[in-house]
Write an enzyme that holds these catalytic residues in place. Structure first.
Site, short mmCIF file in Angstrom:
data_model
loop_
_atom_site.label_atom_id
_atom_site.label_comp_id
_atom_site.label_asym_id
_atom_site.label_seq_id
_atom_site.Cartn_x
_atom_site.Cartn_y
_atom_site.Cartn_z
N ASP A 174 -10.75 9.43 13.33
CA ASP A 174 -10.75 9.04 11.92
C ASP A 174 -11.20 7.59 11.77
O ASP A 174 -10.60 6.80 11.03
CB ASP A 174 -9.37 9.23 11.30
CG ASP A 174 -9.40 9.23 9.77
OD1 ASP A 174 -10.50 9.42 9.20
OD2 ASP A 174 -8.34 9.04 9.15
N LYS A 218 5.07 0.39 8.32
CA LYS A 218 4.65 1.64 7.70
C LYS A 218 5.83 2.60 7.71
O LYS A 218 6.39 2.90 8.75
CB LYS A 218 3.47 2.27 8.45
CG LYS A 218 3.00 3.58 7.80
CD LYS A 218 1.82 4.20 8.52
CE LYS A 218 2.26 4.94 9.76
NZ LYS A 218 1.14 5.71 10.35
N GLY A 231 0.86 5.89 -0.17
CA GLY A 231 0.18 7.17 -0.21
C GLY A 231 1.17 8.24 -0.61
O GLY A 231 2.30 7.95 -1.01
N ALA A 274 0.86 -1.19 0.00
CA ALA A 274 0.00 0.00 0.00
C ALA A 274 0.89 1.23 0.00
O ALA A 274 2.05 1.17 0.44
CB ALA A 274 -0.93 0.01 1.22
N HIS A 320 2.86 10.29 1.12
CA HIS A 320 4.04 10.40 1.97
C HIS A 320 4.36 9.11 2.70
O HIS A 320 5.18 9.10 3.62
CB HIS A 320 3.86 11.52 3.01
CG HIS A 320 3.89 12.89 2.40
ND1 HIS A 320 5.06 13.57 2.14
CD2 HIS A 320 2.89 13.70 1.98
CE1 HIS A 320 4.78 14.74 1.59
NE2 HIS A 320 3.46 14.84 1.48
N SER A 321 3.73 8.01 2.34
CA SER A 321 3.96 6.79 3.09
C SER A 321 3.86 5.55 2.21
O SER A 321 3.25 5.58 1.15
CB SER A 321 2.96 6.67 4.25
OG SER A 321 1.64 6.53 3.74
N ARG A 322 4.49 4.50 2.67
CA ARG A 322 4.38 3.18 2.06
C ARG A 322 4.26 2.16 3.18
O ARG A 322 4.81 2.35 4.26
CB ARG A 322 5.62 2.85 1.20
CG ARG A 322 5.78 3.71 -0.04
CD ARG A 322 7.01 3.29 -0.84
NE ARG A 322 7.20 4.11 -2.02
CZ ARG A 322 8.21 3.96 -2.88
NH1 ARG A 322 9.11 3.00 -2.67
NH2 ARG A 322 8.32 4.74 -3.94
N ILE A 323 3.54 1.07 2.89
CA ILE A 323 3.42 0.00 3.86
C ILE A 323 3.96 -1.29 3.23
O ILE A 323 3.58 -1.64 2.11
CB ILE A 323 1.95 -0.20 4.33
CG1 ILE A 323 1.41 1.11 4.90
CG2 ILE A 323 1.88 -1.29 5.38
CD1 ILE A 323 -0.01 1.02 5.39
#
Length: 389
Positions: free
Chosen positions: A218, A119, A101, A99, A103-106
């Protein structure tokens, strides 16, 4: 095998065949561990040339794991002592990314011979405002996760704070998100037994969270993860806060389709914003649909907060669940029940379903007078009158 696992034991290179990772969720798995559009700093200017170049440089990296080489880390407390949650990066193997985004990766991984999710959050060098926001969210998530222990809260294992990449290591939830699970289902296809099992997992996790004085802010199907046994755990605490400190917060946090009207309007709020979001999630369970389908996120927020609109309730769902949904997403926060009440209602209804007992008005289904009112008119027949939203 080599194509699906980079044998990166940080600091060394190993043979891929020496490690067997659990299967990963499909690449389309939504990544809930990065800021939603409503959480990002509100900027009107276009990215600078330096920011564009920095993003391209990060995107060109096949794996961010090479940036996690063991070494001196900025993970010490105010007194210089090593934080108890600090990861031993020499024990971390990084596998497939599943996964991502902005600013991020998992990634899948192995940490101390245990399957984990890793993460990674990239901390931008050029955008100071965004860097400060991401650092704040990382610190918040680690602070909460490292202190929460419950079967329905995703288990924190370790973290690393080494610029330009921060990482959080948690248990690996092999079945992905609740949203992904529902996406595979036909509309209105979940059985009452399945709805109750999943809803009880979520509500028990949230009951524990609120008992610790924490507001999630959230709660949505993307932030609810499923393990091998199809049990649900609440995840992603990057925007969570202590209820005693939330009063000082400004702006809205969360994701518009699940966001309580008072949060959308940036009014004072309480833990009841989570109850509203749970009402939307429970609606998702009864329909397997996306809330406010056909609307943009901003349109959905406007419809809920300004027009008091809600997604249409299922006409085949039990009135018990529909009535609970309506109470949870009430426009008045004071009319929304606490999670202790929600758990009690779901447990009682689950007991009746499992034992095959008809739910009749005259039965002693009492947890205070309000529970009788909730069950009023709920008789076990499949032809129920549509409940208006």
């Amino acid at each position: 095998m080599a194509s699906c696992f980079w044998a990166l034991r940080l600091g060394k290179k190993n043979r891929a065949s020496s490690v067997s990772l659990p299967p990963s969720p499909p690449p389309s798995l939504p990544c809930s561990s990065f800021p939603s559009s409503s959480q990002l700093p509100k900027k009107n200017h276009l990215p600078t040339e330096m920011e564009v170049m920095e993003k391209k440089r990060w995107d060109s990296l096949e794996s961010w794991s090479m940036l996690l080489e063991p070494g001196t880390e900025n993970s010490e407390g105010s007194g210089g002592e090593r934080e108890e949650w600090m990861a031993d990066l020499s024990q971390l193997f990084i596998g497939n990314k599943f996964a991502s985004g902005s600013h991020s990766r998992i990634y899948r991984g192995i940490y101390k011979q245990r399957a984990v999710a890793v993460k990674m959050v990239r901390i931008p060098e050029q955008d100071e405002e965004r860097r400060a926001m991401l650092e704040k969210q990382f610190n918040s998530e680690v602070a909460f996760l490292s202190r929460l222990y419950h079967p329905n809260i995703v288990q924190f294992i370790a973290a690393s704070k080494k610029p330009p990449v921060y990482c959080i290591i948690t248990e690996y939830m092999s079945q992905g998100t609740l949203r992904m699970y529902l996406h595979k289902k036909q509309p209105y296809s979940l059985s009452t037994e399945t709805i109750l099992r999943l809803a009880l997992d979520i509500s028990r996790g949230m009951q524990y969270l609120h008992s610790q004085g924490v507001i999630h802010r959230d709660l949505k199907s993307h932030n609810l993860l499923l393990n091998d046994e199809m049990r649900v755990k609440v995840a992603d605490f990057g925007t969570s806060c202590l209820e005693t400190q939330c009063r000082a917060s400004k702006g809205n946090m969360g994701t518009y389709r699940w966001m309580a009207p008072e949060m959308v309007k940036e009014k004072p709020y309480t833990r009841k914003v989570d109850v509203y979001s749970f009402g939307i999630v429970l609606w998702e369970l009864t329909t397997a649909l996306v809330p406010f389908q056909g609307m943009t996120p901003v349109q959905a927020a406007y419809a809920a907060s300004e027009k008091n609109m809600r997604p249409p309730l299922s006409t085949t769902c039990s009135p018990v669940l529909n009535n609970l949904i309506k109470r949870c997403w009430s426009v008045n926060p004071a009319k929304r029940p606490d999670f202790s009440y929600i758990v009690s209602v779901l447990e009682k209804y689950d007991e009746c379903v499992r034992e095959g007992l008809p739910i009749l008005v005259h039965q002693e289904l009492r947890i205070g007078n309000s529970l009788v009112e909730l069950f009023k008119g709920c008789i076990t027949t499949r032809s129920s009158t549509p409940v208006p939203a």
